[in-house]
Design an enzyme around this catalytic site. Structure first.
Site, PDB file in Angstrom:
ATOM      1  N   GLY A  31      69.798 -13.816  55.400  1.00 46.02           N
ATOM      2  CA  GLY A  31      68.347 -13.629  55.377  1.00 46.02           C
ATOM      3  C   GLY A  31      67.976 -12.269  55.933  1.00 46.02           C
ATOM      4  O   GLY A  31      68.815 -11.360  55.976  1.00 46.02           O
ATOM      5  N   GLY A  36      69.227  -3.517  50.384  1.00 42.53           N
ATOM      6  CA  GLY A  36      70.655  -3.729  50.095  1.00 42.53           C
ATOM      7  C   GLY A  36      70.858  -5.063  49.391  1.00 42.53           C
ATOM      8  O   GLY A  36      71.572  -5.158  48.371  1.00 42.53           O
ATOM      9  N   HIS A  37      70.224  -6.100  49.909  1.00 40.70           N
ATOM     10  CA  HIS A  37      70.311  -7.414  49.263  1.00 40.70           C
ATOM     11  C   HIS A  37      69.669  -7.354  47.868  1.00 40.70           C
ATOM     12  O   HIS A  37      70.202  -7.915  46.912  1.00 40.70           O
ATOM     13  CB  HIS A  37      69.594  -8.469  50.109  1.00 40.70           C
ATOM     14  CG  HIS A  37      70.140  -8.639  51.496  1.00 40.70           C
ATOM     15  ND1 HIS A  37      69.421  -8.311  52.620  1.00 40.70           N
ATOM     16  CD2 HIS A  37      71.336  -9.105  51.947  1.00 40.70           C
ATOM     17  CE1 HIS A  37      70.138  -8.576  53.703  1.00 40.70           C
ATOM     18  NE2 HIS A  37      71.311  -9.047  53.327  1.00 40.70           N
ATOM     19  N   GLN A  61      79.551 -18.131  62.396  1.00 36.13           N
ATOM     20  CA  GLN A  61      80.145 -16.796  62.379  1.00 36.13           C
ATOM     21  C   GLN A  61      79.725 -15.928  63.566  1.00 36.13           C
ATOM     22  O   GLN A  61      80.112 -14.766  63.646  1.00 36.13           O
ATOM     23  CB  GLN A  61      79.860 -16.095  61.053  1.00 36.13           C
ATOM     24  CG  GLN A  61      78.449 -15.591  60.856  1.00 36.13           C
ATOM     25  CD  GLN A  61      78.266 -15.008  59.463  1.00 36.13           C
ATOM     26  OE1 GLN A  61      78.305 -15.716  58.462  1.00 36.13           O
ATOM     27  NE2 GLN A  61      78.086 -13.701  59.379  1.00 36.13           N
ATOM     28  N   ASP A 150      80.343  -4.496  53.670  1.00 35.76           N
ATOM     29  CA  ASP A 150      81.241  -5.310  54.509  1.00 35.76           C
ATOM     30  C   ASP A 150      82.587  -5.457  53.804  1.00 35.76           C
ATOM     31  O   ASP A 150      82.900  -6.519  53.258  1.00 35.76           O
ATOM     32  CB  ASP A 150      80.609  -6.687  54.746  1.00 35.76           C
ATOM     33  CG  ASP A 150      79.282  -6.571  55.467  1.00 35.76           C
ATOM     34  OD1 ASP A 150      79.289  -6.170  56.640  1.00 35.76           O
ATOM     35  OD2 ASP A 150      78.234  -6.845  54.856  1.00 35.76           O
ATOM     36  N   GLN A 153      84.954  -8.314  54.708  1.00 37.15           N
ATOM     37  CA  GLN A 153      84.456  -9.600  54.214  1.00 37.15           C
ATOM     38  C   GLN A 153      84.833  -9.768  52.738  1.00 37.15           C
ATOM     39  O   GLN A 153      85.284 -10.837  52.319  1.00 37.15           O
ATOM     40  CB  GLN A 153      82.941  -9.663  54.419  1.00 37.15           C
ATOM     41  CG  GLN A 153      82.308 -10.956  54.009  1.00 37.15           C
ATOM     42  CD  GLN A 153      80.913 -11.105  54.604  1.00 37.15           C
ATOM     43  OE1 GLN A 153      80.745 -11.612  55.691  1.00 37.15           O
ATOM     44  NE2 GLN A 153      79.904 -10.650  53.887  1.00 37.15           N
ATOM     45  N   ARG A 187      70.330  -5.584  61.299  1.00 35.67           N
ATOM     46  CA  ARG A 187      70.403  -5.218  62.718  1.00 35.67           C
ATOM     47  C   ARG A 187      69.790  -3.850  63.005  1.00 35.67           C
ATOM     48  O   ARG A 187      69.559  -3.522  64.171  1.00 35.67           O
ATOM     49  CB  ARG A 187      71.855  -5.279  63.217  1.00 35.67           C
ATOM     50  CG  ARG A 187      72.394  -6.710  63.292  1.00 35.67           C
ATOM     51  CD  ARG A 187      73.738  -6.790  63.998  1.00 35.67           C
ATOM     52  NE  ARG A 187      74.149  -8.153  64.256  1.00 35.67           N
ATOM     53  CZ  ARG A 187      74.962  -8.880  63.470  1.00 35.67           C
ATOM     54  NH1 ARG A 187      75.466  -8.348  62.370  1.00 35.67           N
ATOM     55  NH2 ARG A 187      75.275 -10.122  63.799  1.00 35.67           N
TER      56      ARG A 187
HETATM   57  P1  AMP Z   1      74.233 -10.196  55.315  1.00 32.58           P
HETATM   58  O1  AMP Z   1      72.876 -10.802  55.105  1.00 32.58           O
HETATM   59  O2  AMP Z   1      74.254  -9.038  56.249  1.00 32.58           O
HETATM   60  O3  AMP Z   1      75.276 -11.229  55.591  1.00 32.58           O
HETATM   61  O4  AMP Z   1      74.633  -9.581  53.916  1.00 32.58           O
HETATM   62  C1  AMP Z   1      74.645 -10.359  52.755  1.00 32.58           C
HETATM   63  C2  AMP Z   1      75.314  -9.584  51.652  1.00 32.58           C
HETATM   64  O5  AMP Z   1      74.592  -8.367  51.430  1.00 32.58           O
HETATM   65  C3  AMP Z   1      76.741  -9.190  52.037  1.00 32.58           C
HETATM   66  O6  AMP Z   1      77.577  -9.327  50.885  1.00 32.58           O
HETATM   67  C4  AMP Z   1      76.581  -7.757  52.457  1.00 32.58           C
HETATM   68  O7  AMP Z   1      77.758  -6.995  52.264  1.00 32.58           O
HETATM   69  C5  AMP Z   1      75.474  -7.282  51.552  1.00 32.58           C
HETATM   70  N1  AMP Z   1      74.791  -6.126  52.147  1.00 32.58           N
HETATM   71  C6  AMP Z   1      74.334  -6.023  53.419  1.00 32.58           C
HETATM   72  N2  AMP Z   1      73.827  -4.790  53.636  1.00 32.58           N
HETATM   73  C7  AMP Z   1      73.978  -4.100  52.484  1.00 32.58           C
HETATM   74  C8  AMP Z   1      73.670  -2.775  52.067  1.00 32.58           C
HETATM   75  N3  AMP Z   1      73.106  -1.883  52.889  1.00 32.58           N
HETATM   76  N4  AMP Z   1      73.971  -2.409  50.799  1.00 32.58           N
HETATM   77  C9  AMP Z   1      74.551  -3.290  49.948  1.00 32.58           C
HETATM   78  N5  AMP Z   1      74.865  -4.556  50.270  1.00 32.58           N
HETATM   79  C10 AMP Z   1      74.582  -4.967  51.523  1.00 32.58           C
END
Ligand code: AMP
Length: 280
Positions: A31, A36-37, A61, A150, A153, A187
């Protein structure tokens, strides 16, 4: 867009999409959605897939001393972004729905998950895999869309899919950055302007690493030393790890093999833990 918070309703909605012959792309997130999302949603939609996006702050996690309690949560804005980007189903289960009181099963990958973040955040990948395998069983997507933001991951999940023979394709999208180069992350909301300014040195260091490779330098030691020097000039930054690794195994490389390696870094900006990487 359907907004669903129970496993039973999620299963039913996914079955409905499949019955219509649609390919489902699952995008698991914590969330606090940002551009990026959104880029991952677009990537899936461009491929013609129906997007199921989960927004769930997965308690498994987070380590005991980590930021589970204060991790940013913005359910209304998440729903607006998901709707705007054409998500078919936004899945927002509660903790009790995903991990009820006597939940006692875990999924662990014991190799790719060990170095880098596996050292400083020992609960992380076990928590991610346990949650994601459960999501995969609920949604049964053809495709899992993840961010190169990531890379460990991506590698760990790829290994789990291969080891457990799950017929799911991984699509990884490039890291989206702010105009100044800072990789987008939920973050980043913790950063004060001065901290943010210092954090930019990390992207500068990674860019410098790429330049060095472009000029023919292959010694991982030299590249790491230079990047460490750049980051070390910023008073608020502390490196947790910085390494040139193989992108599939996450093993440290002595020599850069262009196209197979990345430089990964985790660092503190005062008390905020961030990560970034660049492919070399
Ligand atoms: P998170 O909500 O941080 O767990 O991220 C969810 C998904 O979005 C994960 O696959 C992350 O790698 C991807 N993600 C997070 N930040 C970015 C970003 N700046 N650019 C592209 N993908 C992202």
């Amino acid at each position: 867009m359907q907004k669903i918070d129970t496993i039973a309703a999620m299963r039913e909605a996914a079955a409905g999409l499949r019955a219509n012959g649609r390919r489902i792309a699952l995008i698991p997130t914590l969330g606090a959605l940002h551009a990026g999302h959104a880029s991952l949603i677009r990537l899936a939609r461009e491929r013609g897939e129906e997007v199921v996006l989960s927004a769930f702050v997965n308690p498994l996690q987070f380590g005991a001393s980590e930021d589970f309690g204060k991790y940013p949560r913005s359910p209304a804005a998440d729903a607006a972004l998901a709707e705007r980007e054409g998500v078919a189903v936004l899945f927002t289960p509660t903790n009790e729905e995903m991990f009820p009181k006597h939940f006692s099963t875990a999924v662990a990958e014991d190799r790719v998950s060990k170095p880098l973040c596996g050292i400083s955040r020992p609960a992380l990948f076990r928590g991610v895999l346990t949650c994601w395998l459960k999501l995969l069983h609920i949604v049964q997507p053809q495709v899992l869309v993840m961010g190169e933001k990531d890379p460990q991951q991506v590698a760990v999940v790829r290994k789990m899919l291969a080891d457990l023979s799950l017929p799911v394709e991984i699509v990884a999208g490039p890291t989206v950055r702010d105009a100044d180069g800072l990789a987008l992350s939920a973050r980043n909301a913790y950063l004060m302007p001065t901290q943010r300014e210092e954090a930019l040195a990390v992207h500068q260091a990674l860019s410098r690493a790429r330049e060095m490779v472009a000029t023919g330098i292959r010694s991982a030691d030299r590249i790491v030393a230079e990047a460490t020097h750049i980051i070390g000039q910023r008073r608020r930054l502390r490196i947790i790890y910085i390494a040139v690794v193989n992108r599939d195994t996450m093993e440290a490389m002595r020599e850069v093999v262009p196209g197979q390696c990345l430089m990964a870094v985790a660092f503190w900006v005062d008390e905020v833990r961030l990560t970034d990487n660049i492919s070399l």
